[in-house]
Scaffold this motif. Structure first.
Motif, PDB file in Angstrom:
ATOM      1  N   GLY A  30     -34.188 -15.721 -10.978  1.00  6.40           N
ATOM      2  CA  GLY A  30     -34.606 -14.813 -11.821  1.00  6.40           C
ATOM      3  C   GLY A  30     -35.546 -13.825 -10.538  1.00  6.40           C
ATOM      4  O   GLY A  30     -35.611 -14.426  -9.457  1.00  6.40           O
ATOM      5  N   LEU A  80     -24.449 -11.298 -16.661  1.00  5.82           N
ATOM      6  CA  LEU A  80     -24.281 -11.529 -15.209  1.00  5.82           C
ATOM      7  C   LEU A  80     -22.907 -10.721 -14.797  1.00  5.82           C
ATOM      8  O   LEU A  80     -21.896 -10.797 -15.619  1.00  5.82           O
ATOM      9  CB  LEU A  80     -24.220 -12.911 -14.598  1.00  5.82           C
ATOM     10  CG  LEU A  80     -25.436 -13.661 -14.962  1.00  5.82           C
ATOM     11  CD1 LEU A  80     -25.186 -14.787 -13.926  1.00  5.82           C
ATOM     12  CD2 LEU A  80     -26.625 -12.973 -14.264  1.00  5.82           C
ATOM     13  N   PRO A  95     -25.953 -17.650 -17.319  1.00 10.22           N
ATOM     14  CA  PRO A  95     -26.954 -16.869 -17.700  1.00 10.22           C
ATOM     15  C   PRO A  95     -27.724 -17.397 -18.943  1.00 10.22           C
ATOM     16  O   PRO A  95     -27.125 -18.059 -19.721  1.00 10.22           O
ATOM     17  CB  PRO A  95     -25.939 -15.552 -18.396  1.00 10.22           C
ATOM     18  CG  PRO A  95     -24.800 -15.892 -17.428  1.00 10.22           C
ATOM     19  CD  PRO A  95     -24.556 -17.302 -17.270  1.00 10.22           C
ATOM     20  N   THR A 138     -36.543  -9.209 -14.066  1.00 14.03           N
ATOM     21  CA  THR A 138     -35.670  -9.796 -15.030  1.00 14.03           C
ATOM     22  C   THR A 138     -36.861 -10.601 -16.113  1.00 14.03           C
ATOM     23  O   THR A 138     -36.242 -11.325 -16.844  1.00 14.03           O
ATOM     24  CB  THR A 138     -34.770 -10.819 -14.738  1.00 14.03           C
ATOM     25  OG1 THR A 138     -35.121 -11.700 -13.996  1.00 14.03           O
ATOM     26  CG2 THR A 138     -33.717 -10.049 -13.877  1.00 14.03           C
ATOM     27  N   SER A 160     -29.575  -7.104  -7.791  1.00 12.17           N
ATOM     28  CA  SER A 160     -30.830  -8.124  -7.539  1.00 12.17           C
ATOM     29  C   SER A 160     -30.737  -8.321  -6.075  1.00 12.17           C
ATOM     30  O   SER A 160     -31.648  -8.650  -5.353  1.00 12.17           O
ATOM     31  CB  SER A 160     -30.385  -9.445  -8.021  1.00 12.17           C
ATOM     32  OG  SER A 160     -29.313 -10.354  -7.378  1.00 12.17           O
ATOM     33  N   TYR A 197     -27.846  -8.025 -13.226  1.00 12.43           N
ATOM     34  CA  TYR A 197     -28.368  -8.360 -14.413  1.00 12.43           C
ATOM     35  C   TYR A 197     -28.216  -7.152 -15.279  1.00 12.43           C
ATOM     36  O   TYR A 197     -28.528  -6.094 -14.947  1.00 12.43           O
ATOM     37  CB  TYR A 197     -29.694  -8.883 -14.201  1.00 12.43           C
ATOM     38  CG  TYR A 197     -29.752 -10.061 -13.446  1.00 12.43           C
ATOM     39  CD1 TYR A 197     -29.500 -11.392 -13.510  1.00 12.43           C
ATOM     40  CD2 TYR A 197     -30.608  -9.852 -12.093  1.00 12.43           C
ATOM     41  CE1 TYR A 197     -29.595 -12.586 -12.821  1.00 12.43           C
ATOM     42  CE2 TYR A 197     -30.763 -10.913 -11.319  1.00 12.43           C
ATOM     43  CZ  TYR A 197     -30.396 -12.333 -11.510  1.00 12.43           C
ATOM     44  OH  TYR A 197     -30.697 -13.260 -10.950  1.00 12.43           O
ATOM     45  N   VAL A 219     -34.649  -7.260 -18.809  1.00 14.77           N
ATOM     46  CA  VAL A 219     -34.441  -6.564 -17.481  1.00 14.77           C
ATOM     47  C   VAL A 219     -35.223  -5.161 -17.327  1.00 14.77           C
ATOM     48  O   VAL A 219     -35.080  -4.340 -18.693  1.00 14.77           O
ATOM     49  CB  VAL A 219     -33.057  -6.132 -17.067  1.00 14.77           C
ATOM     50  CG1 VAL A 219     -32.973  -5.589 -15.605  1.00 14.77           C
ATOM     51  CG2 VAL A 219     -32.191  -7.567 -17.101  1.00 14.77           C
ATOM     52  N   ALA A 225     -33.396 -15.585 -15.798  1.00 12.84           N
ATOM     53  CA  ALA A 225     -32.323 -15.056 -16.074  1.00 12.84           C
ATOM     54  C   ALA A 225     -31.186 -15.962 -16.043  1.00 12.84           C
ATOM     55  O   ALA A 225     -30.101 -15.634 -16.472  1.00 12.84           O
ATOM     56  CB  ALA A 225     -32.049 -13.849 -14.976  1.00 12.84           C
ATOM     57  N   VAL A 254     -28.486 -12.386 -21.540  1.00 12.36           N
ATOM     58  CA  VAL A 254     -28.233 -11.791 -20.152  1.00 12.36           C
ATOM     59  C   VAL A 254     -26.938 -11.759 -20.014  1.00 12.36           C
ATOM     60  O   VAL A 254     -26.185 -12.894 -20.062  1.00 12.36           O
ATOM     61  CB  VAL A 254     -29.047 -12.789 -19.231  1.00 12.36           C
ATOM     62  CG1 VAL A 254     -28.786 -12.128 -17.811  1.00 12.36           C
ATOM     63  CG2 VAL A 254     -30.731 -12.579 -19.655  1.00 12.36           C
TER      64      VAL A 254
END
Length: 280
Positions: A40, A70, A64, A44, A111, A83, A88, A48, A68
């Motif tokens: 994470g 992905l 996840p 986030t 990310s 994310y 977020v 995460a 969340v």
């Protein structure tokens, strides 16, 4: 009464450290204690991705967290983790342009972290951390170097004395290393006292001989030029947070170290041999 401990280790905890924690738990509790890893970031909030199986190893970041989403996006030979979810951040304060670049067209946060499936045939086993998408580079031959994997291999092989390593070789023919040692590397030399400085460690013959042997072993075990280190330098000063050489996650910022220690990189590849440079 029995105590259960949840330990959020992060993606970068070296396996020897993980194994030591298991041994400590067995010695004091009579059994291994469930530990968790995950991935994470501040954006986030920060949780995460999480791995909480009964036997989780270093680098396994899992699946996840609830709520969340992905998105896995190929970036060269890496896969970036993106994310989307209620945890977020919607953006950066008073930085509209930066915020716009931080999200893709579907609203997923970029990310910059990379991951791969722990088992391609069974995605339900989750993901493994695979470094950063922006760290990788090409050698002169055009071969891609997976920096995260290479650094992890060096730290793991050099435990418990190597704190971290920075991979060099962008636009060159061969890979090199800038190595940060832990203070406990003083154990390698009868001439050093506990608390010796990094400069003293880097200059000590016994410490240098140990690093030389490690470099030779890594080179012998490497498969191809993208994994074979031919030279290394022991750094005489720790990474600087003020210069951005350490990220807000506590990990080494490869790009910043290379920028601020450019003279060390040049010494690694100088035509005239530098006595500080160790060679495989």
């Amino acid at each position: 009464s029995r105590v259960n401990m949840c330990f959020f280790a992060g993606a970068g905890l070296a396996q020897p450290v993980w194994d030591k924690l298991d041994r400590v738990a067995e010695a004091h509790c009579g059994e291994r204690i469930r530990m968790l890893t995950g991935l994470g970031m501040t954006e986030t909030a920060p949780f995460a991705v999480c791995a909480n199986a009964h036997r989780v190893q270093s680098g396994h970041i899992g699946l996840p967290a609830p709520g969340v989403e992905l998105k896995l996006v190929p970036q060269g030979d890496k896969i970036e983790v993106r994310y989307r979810g209620p945890n977020v951040t919607p953006g950066y304060w008073r930085a509209a342009e930066v915020s716009a670049r931080a999200f893709d067209e579907e609203g997923f946060f970029r990310s910059g972290d990379a991951a791969r499936f722990a088992d391609e045939a069974n995605p339900a086993r989750g993901l493994r951390f695979d470094g950063r998408t922006s760290e990788d580079f090409k050698l002169m031959s055009g071969t891609w170097v997976q920096v995260g994997a290479r650094r992890h291999a060096v730290v793991e092989a050099g435990a418990p004395y190597v704190q971290d390593a920075v991979v060099t070789g962008h636009g060159r023919d061969e890979l090199g290393l800038l190595v940060f040692l832990w203070p406990r590397a003083a154990e390698l030399s009868a001439a050093l006292k506990p608390g010796a400085s990094l400069a003293e460690l880097a200059a000590d013959p016994a410490v240098r001989a140990w690093m030389q042997a490690l470099l030779v072993r890594l080179a012998a075990e490497a498969k191809g030029s993208s994994a074979r280190f031919t030279r290394a330098l022991l750094l005489d000063a720790p990474p600087s947070m003020a210069l951005g050489e350490i990220t807000d996650k506590g990990s080494i910022n490869q790009r910043a170290v290379l920028q601020h220690r450019a003279a060390w990189v040049e010494a690694l590849y100088a035509e005239a041999p530098d006595p500080r440079v160790l060679r495989a």
